[in-house]
Enzyme design. Sequence first.
Site, mmCIF file in Angstrom:
data_model
loop_
_atom_site.group_PDB
_atom_site.id
_atom_site.type_symbol
_atom_site.label_atom_id
_atom_site.label_comp_id
_atom_site.label_asym_id
_atom_site.label_seq_id
_atom_site.Cartn_x
_atom_site.Cartn_y
_atom_site.Cartn_z
ATOM 1 N N GLU A 45 0.868 -1.164 0.000
ATOM 2 C CA GLU A 45 0.000 0.000 0.000
ATOM 3 C C GLU A 45 0.910 1.220 0.000
ATOM 4 O O GLU A 45 1.810 1.319 0.845
ATOM 5 C CB GLU A 45 -0.893 0.008 1.251
ATOM 6 N N ARG A 288 6.188 -13.053 9.408
ATOM 7 C CA ARG A 288 6.837 -11.762 9.161
ATOM 8 C C ARG A 288 8.296 -11.806 9.578
ATOM 9 O O ARG A 288 8.674 -12.599 10.438
ATOM 10 C CB ARG A 288 6.186 -10.661 10.012
ATOM 11 N N LYS A 298 4.922 0.747 9.417
ATOM 12 C CA LYS A 298 4.921 2.018 8.694
ATOM 13 C C LYS A 298 4.468 3.140 9.613
ATOM 14 O O LYS A 298 4.974 4.251 9.530
ATOM 15 C CB LYS A 298 3.965 1.919 7.514
HETATM 16 P P1 ATP Z 1 3.235 -2.551 8.207
HETATM 17 O O1 ATP Z 1 2.227 -3.498 8.804
HETATM 18 O O2 ATP Z 1 4.620 -2.787 8.612
HETATM 19 O O3 ATP Z 1 2.848 -1.125 8.348
HETATM 20 P P2 ATP Z 1 2.012 -3.368 5.854
HETATM 21 O O4 ATP Z 1 1.843 -4.829 6.015
HETATM 22 O O5 ATP Z 1 0.838 -2.535 6.114
HETATM 23 O O6 ATP Z 1 3.256 -2.872 6.679
HETATM 24 P P3 ATP Z 1 1.899 -3.458 3.048
HETATM 25 O O7 ATP Z 1 2.165 -2.360 2.117
HETATM 26 O O8 ATP Z 1 0.496 -3.904 3.232
HETATM 27 O O9 ATP Z 1 2.521 -3.021 4.424
HETATM 28 O O10 ATP Z 1 2.828 -4.692 2.767
HETATM 29 C C1 ATP Z 1 3.080 -5.220 1.484
HETATM 30 C C2 ATP Z 1 3.480 -6.649 1.632
HETATM 31 O O11 ATP Z 1 4.620 -6.769 2.491
HETATM 32 C C3 ATP Z 1 2.371 -7.476 2.271
HETATM 33 O O12 ATP Z 1 2.216 -8.647 1.489
HETATM 34 C C4 ATP Z 1 2.885 -7.794 3.638
HETATM 35 O O13 ATP Z 1 2.431 -9.058 4.048
HETATM 36 C C5 ATP Z 1 4.406 -7.757 3.457
HETATM 37 N N1 ATP Z 1 5.086 -7.410 4.709
HETATM 38 C C6 ATP Z 1 4.861 -6.330 5.482
HETATM 39 N N2 ATP Z 1 5.628 -6.361 6.589
HETATM 40 C C7 ATP Z 1 6.361 -7.502 6.526
HETATM 41 C C8 ATP Z 1 7.343 -8.111 7.367
HETATM 42 N N3 ATP Z 1 7.718 -7.564 8.521
HETATM 43 N N4 ATP Z 1 7.883 -9.281 6.977
HETATM 44 C C9 ATP Z 1 7.517 -9.839 5.818
HETATM 45 N N5 ATP Z 1 6.605 -9.329 4.978
HETATM 46 C C10 ATP Z 1 6.018 -8.163 5.315
#
Ligand code: ATP
Length: 587
Positions: A45, A288, A298
């Site tokens: 996102e 994760r 984020k």
């Molecule tokens: P955050 O929760 O850290 O704010 P997010 O999950 O909202 O990040 P997205 O833009 O939705 O961020 O993430 C894009 C992709 O990255 C998703 O498929 C998510 O599962 C993956 N992702 C996010 N954080 C991690 C992590 N710590 N380890 C592995 N994959 C991740």
Amino acid sequence: MSSADSTVPSTDPATPARQDFIRQIVREDLASGKHASVRTRFPPEPNGYLHIGHAKAICLDFGIASEFDGRCNLRFDDTNPEKEDLEFVRAIEDDVRWLGFEWAELRHASDYFDVYYRAAEKLIEQGDAFVCDLTAEQVREYRGTLVEPGRNSPFRDRSVEENLDLFRRMRAGEFADGTRTLRAKIDMTSGNMNLRDPALYRIKQVTHQNTGDAWPIYPMYDFAHALGDSIEGITHSLCTLEFEDHRPLYDWVVDRVDLAGTPDLLDSLTARGLPNVAAKPRQIEFSRLNINYTVMSKRKLTQLVTEGLVDGWDDPRMYTLQGLRRRGYTPASLRLLVDRVGISKQNSVIDFSVLEGALRDDLDARAPRRMAVVNPLKLVLTNLADGHAETLRFPNHPKDEAQGVREVPFSRQLWIEHDDFAEVPPKGWKRLIPGGEVRLRGAGIVRCDEVIKDDSGAIVELRGTLDPESRPGMDGANRKIKGTIHWVSAAHAVEAEVRLFDRLFVVEKPDDESTGKTYRDHLNPESKRSVTGYVEPAAALAAPEQSFQFERLGYFVADRVDHTAARPVFNRSVTLRDTWTADRTGG
Ligand code: ATP
Ligand code: MG
């Protein structure tokens, strides 16, 4: 860095095939003929910068596509316009490429808004969705709890005609934000809260970065994401474990919309050159990446920036990819980290030393060696003539002859590290003391004859004699001596700003709020220290982002923003050894 450093060989014979459970599933699906080829996607996102956790998802999504000759799309999940921005879009594209990957197609959820809308109408026509007039608060009340079933919305039994009419009017912008939603009609008694008639669309009179004011309604993540995967013919939709409970909804959307069985939807996609693939996407979850001493959401990373606790998104102490990049982390080191951590469904916290270890291992093998002095003390070699100047030749890398040699100027006045001299040495001291000897790296053995101090008693200069028999090539060059120190020629060295970064947080779990503190209370006050040092000329000439090992000091990178040959700026990426745990615990 050369471009060769940033590309990922898909079939490097030296790298054994990765064996995690997801790659195993992919292998089986290809072998059984379930899929003719693999399609994956990375779906960020655009509401912030990518962090190191995303590197794991990127390496997995793009890595699998490249290893199995498939395709991976970069898809922006841009369904939440108030939080999203083109600045983030650009940065994410940059980061993915920097990590060494290239997408097959660049897509946005917003590219499919019309398809989503038509799919929602189809769900309404099938009796699978209804327009609900409950307020957000009422929806919460009706939803029930984990131990109590929910109750049906009083609007659940609206006729198809009424639902279609209301939904079309939602789309036409007739209703205010929050007054209505389109909800899936699934099961208000389900043990899985995600299936209790989840919202599919909400009203938001908000301008979108791609579609402008064309849409007053926006699809919800679960609906948009599942359908986006269907539209792009994604075979394996990889995501983190928190989406496990969403999988039944994901499957529900894919099945009920049934893209492959809906000719008008398929035609509209084909007309736009979108893959007409009937493959049913399968969501697979993995754990994760968590690393101690970091925050990795984020939201928190955004707060660090907006509250001025760091100097921006690319502050070298940040755990954003932009921050790590500026700090001197290489794409190869992050890919190595992800390989070492592996892929599983087991949640765990990786020790920070694993991250640093991956960088050391990558740079140890590749980074040229240079000499730099960060806490300078003048050393005058009194037995050399005033204008003495010579050029020594040093290998660029002790284990890699292909890196060749460089010229290092040597003269009568040198800078050495203040820390390499002690008037009163502690036990076991091997470096310079008054009257003692030490080897000047590659230049001979010096004896300290005299310590010059200023009026306050501070040491300002050392005077010494260079043993002529110990010069390179002379008989005494191999004379045994306990310590070797690095140096730069004062007449030739270039003054440099050296930024000595350290970890941003002093505790392992900065975002553990159970103690009533927040991560803001755990910032390391010594995480950024800037000093003026001297580097040998060959280091000053570095291109921005070039990494070196400064001998005995650590790995440093020429700052990608501020460094110039005339005014060098180096960031310490990582020390040579992990002294951190010992320092902090007194152990
Ligand atoms: P955050 O929760 O850290 O704010 P997010 O999950 O909202 O990040 P997205 O833009 O939705 O961020 O993430 C894009 C992709 O990255 C998703 O498929 C998510 O599962 C993956 N992702 C996010 N954080 C991690 C992590 N710590 N380890 C592995 N994959 C991740
Ligand atoms: Mg998310």
